[in-house]
Design a protein around this motif. Structure first.
Motif, PDB file in Angstrom:
ATOM      1  N   ASP A 101       1.861   3.186   2.347  1.00 26.78           N
ATOM      2  CA  ASP A 101       0.969   2.178   1.929  1.00 26.78           C
ATOM      3  C   ASP A 101       1.217   0.623   1.976  1.00 26.78           C
ATOM      4  OD1 ASP A 101      -0.460   4.283   1.104  1.00 26.78           O
ATOM      5  OD2 ASP A 101       0.437   4.478  -1.069  1.00 26.78           O
ATOM      6  N   ILE A 102       2.379   0.534   2.110  1.00 25.79           N
ATOM      7  CA  ILE A 102       3.023  -1.071   2.323  1.00 25.79           C
ATOM      8  C   ILE A 102       2.220  -1.642   3.677  1.00 25.79           C
ATOM      9  CG2 ILE A 102       4.883  -2.543   2.667  1.00 25.79           C
ATOM     10  CD1 ILE A 102       6.346  -0.656   0.554  1.00 25.79           C
ATOM     11  N   ARG A 104      -0.067  -0.454   5.305  1.00 19.56           N
ATOM     12  CA  ARG A 104      -1.516  -0.544   5.263  1.00 19.56           C
ATOM     13  C   ARG A 104      -1.979  -2.247   4.614  1.00 19.56           C
ATOM     14  NH1 ARG A 104      -1.443   4.749   3.985  1.00 19.56           N
ATOM     15  NH2 ARG A 104      -2.059   6.148   5.585  1.00 19.56           N
ATOM     16  N   LYS A 105      -1.247  -2.480   3.507  1.00 11.70           N
ATOM     17  CA  LYS A 105      -1.518  -3.678   2.836  1.00 11.70           C
ATOM     18  C   LYS A 105      -1.113  -4.888   3.815  1.00 11.70           C
ATOM     19  CE  LYS A 105      -0.450  -1.986  -1.972  1.00 11.70           C
ATOM     20  NZ  LYS A 105       0.687  -2.167  -2.954  1.00 11.70           N
ATOM     21  N   TYR A 106      -0.021  -4.821   4.578  1.00 14.85           N
ATOM     22  CA  TYR A 106       0.454  -5.507   5.554  1.00 14.85           C
ATOM     23  C   TYR A 106      -0.394  -5.930   6.705  1.00 14.85           C
ATOM     24  CZ  TYR A 106       2.821  -7.733   9.706  1.00 14.85           C
ATOM     25  OH  TYR A 106       3.406  -8.648  10.336  1.00 14.85           O
ATOM     26  N   GLU A 108      -3.761  -5.450   6.259  1.00 13.18           N
ATOM     27  CA  GLU A 108      -4.711  -6.194   5.713  1.00 13.18           C
ATOM     28  C   GLU A 108      -4.454  -7.696   5.665  1.00 13.18           C
ATOM     29  OE1 GLU A 108      -5.467  -4.034   2.072  1.00 13.18           O
ATOM     30  OE2 GLU A 108      -6.301  -2.165   2.836  1.00 13.18           O
ATOM     31  N   GLN A 109      -3.333  -8.120   5.238  1.00 13.30           N
ATOM     32  CA  GLN A 109      -3.000  -9.279   5.111  1.00 13.30           C
ATOM     33  C   GLN A 109      -2.934 -10.026   6.446  1.00 13.30           C
ATOM     34  OE1 GLN A 109       0.687  -9.635   3.072  1.00 13.30           O
ATOM     35  NE2 GLN A 109       0.154  -8.699   1.230  1.00 13.30           N
ATOM     36  N   PRO A 187       4.809  -7.295   1.410  1.00 13.84           N
ATOM     37  CA  PRO A 187       4.916  -6.440   2.605  1.00 13.84           C
ATOM     38  C   PRO A 187       5.414  -7.430   3.817  1.00 13.84           C
ATOM     39  CG  PRO A 187       2.862  -5.942   1.404  1.00 13.84           C
ATOM     40  CD  PRO A 187       3.623  -7.048   0.657  1.00 13.84           C
TER      41      PRO A 187
END
Length: 265
Positions: A101-102, A104-106, A108-109, A187
């Protein structure tokens, strides 16, 4: 001790082990047997899993040399050890650090809006330990080229590299993962810490091979490690180029859906 026949090859046994096949004298499986097995594998610091881990932490190169030279009775098998450590590493990264999950957030960022690239980042970051095991034959081929004249064959280099991978995984579990846990809400910092750990690999290789070939001058080891790094870089570039061409050709001639998978949204 009474003589009995081996349950495996029927050879007469007078000691604790069969002189023909090496199997231990028969013991009925009960509570004591199971506890003894667990102790032999994980608890006993004089042999088995923890013994090997401690020896690797102290001097991975020297430990590998002992094993390659035949001192193996107390050591956990090195390739099996890499799988056990990889399993622990994956459990920590996926279940405790929630790396999937981390990452995926990275992505996106970082505005990485290709699902293919996002999945690649996630797999490499979360499952790098198992990827390194699958790459052991490649690592062995690379390290053997500069060190070939020192007399060890390709399969011995597989064992040697399994010790390198094990040491790197142990250090990651002890040092890197606690730091990553502290930055789990950030992230970008997690990714920076995760990537920076690969910078210690040249020093790990230098320490390992100096411990393995302790009769070789350090300058000569450094030159050979530089050759290993150069060959690794060339191999990486070659794999990326070939994989990219194969991926494109597959998408064009076989399944166009894979191109959509890689295309930025």
């Amino acid at each position: 001790m009474l003589e009995e026949n081996c349950r495996n090859c029927k050879e007469a046994i007078t000691g604790n082990f069969c002189p023909n096949c090496g199997q231990r004298r028969y013991k009925r499986i009960n509570r004591a047997y199971v506890l003894e097995e667990i102790q032999d594998i994980f608890v006993d610091v004089n042999k088995g899993f923890f013994y090997s881990v401690l020896k690797i932490l102290r001097n991975p190169g020297k430990t590998a040399r002992e094993y390659v030279d035949g001192n193996r009775v107390d050591h956990y098998k090195p390739i099996a050890l890499t799988f056990v450590l990889a399993g622990i590493s994956i459990f920590v990264s996926v279940s405790l650090l929630n790396f999937n999950d981390i990452m995926r957030k990275y992505t996106e960022q970082q505005h990485i809006n290709s699902k293919f690239m996002s999945d690649i980042f996630t797999v490499i970051s979360s499952y790098y330990a198992i990827l390194m095991i699958f790459l052991l034959p490649v690592f062995a081929f690379i390290t053997r080229i500069p060190f070939k004249k020192l007399g060890h064959n390709y399969y011995e280099h597989i064992v040697m590299n399994s010790y390198v991978v094990s040491y790197y995984t142990i250090v990651s579990l002890i040092v890197m993962y606690p730091i990553l846990f502290l930055f789990r809400q950030n992230p970008e910092k997690m990714m920076l810490v995760s990537q920076s750990t690969f910078l210690i690999l040249p020093f790990i290789l230098m320490w390992f091979f100096k411990g393995f070939y302790n009769q070789i001058p350090l300058k000569k080891i450094i030159v050979k490690i530089l050759a290993v790094l150069a060959l690794t870089l060339l191999t990486y570039i070659l794999v990326v180029v070939v994989s990219t061409i194969a991926f494109i050709l597959y998408g064009v001639f076989v399944d166009k859906a894979v191109l959509e998978y890689a295309k930025p949204k």
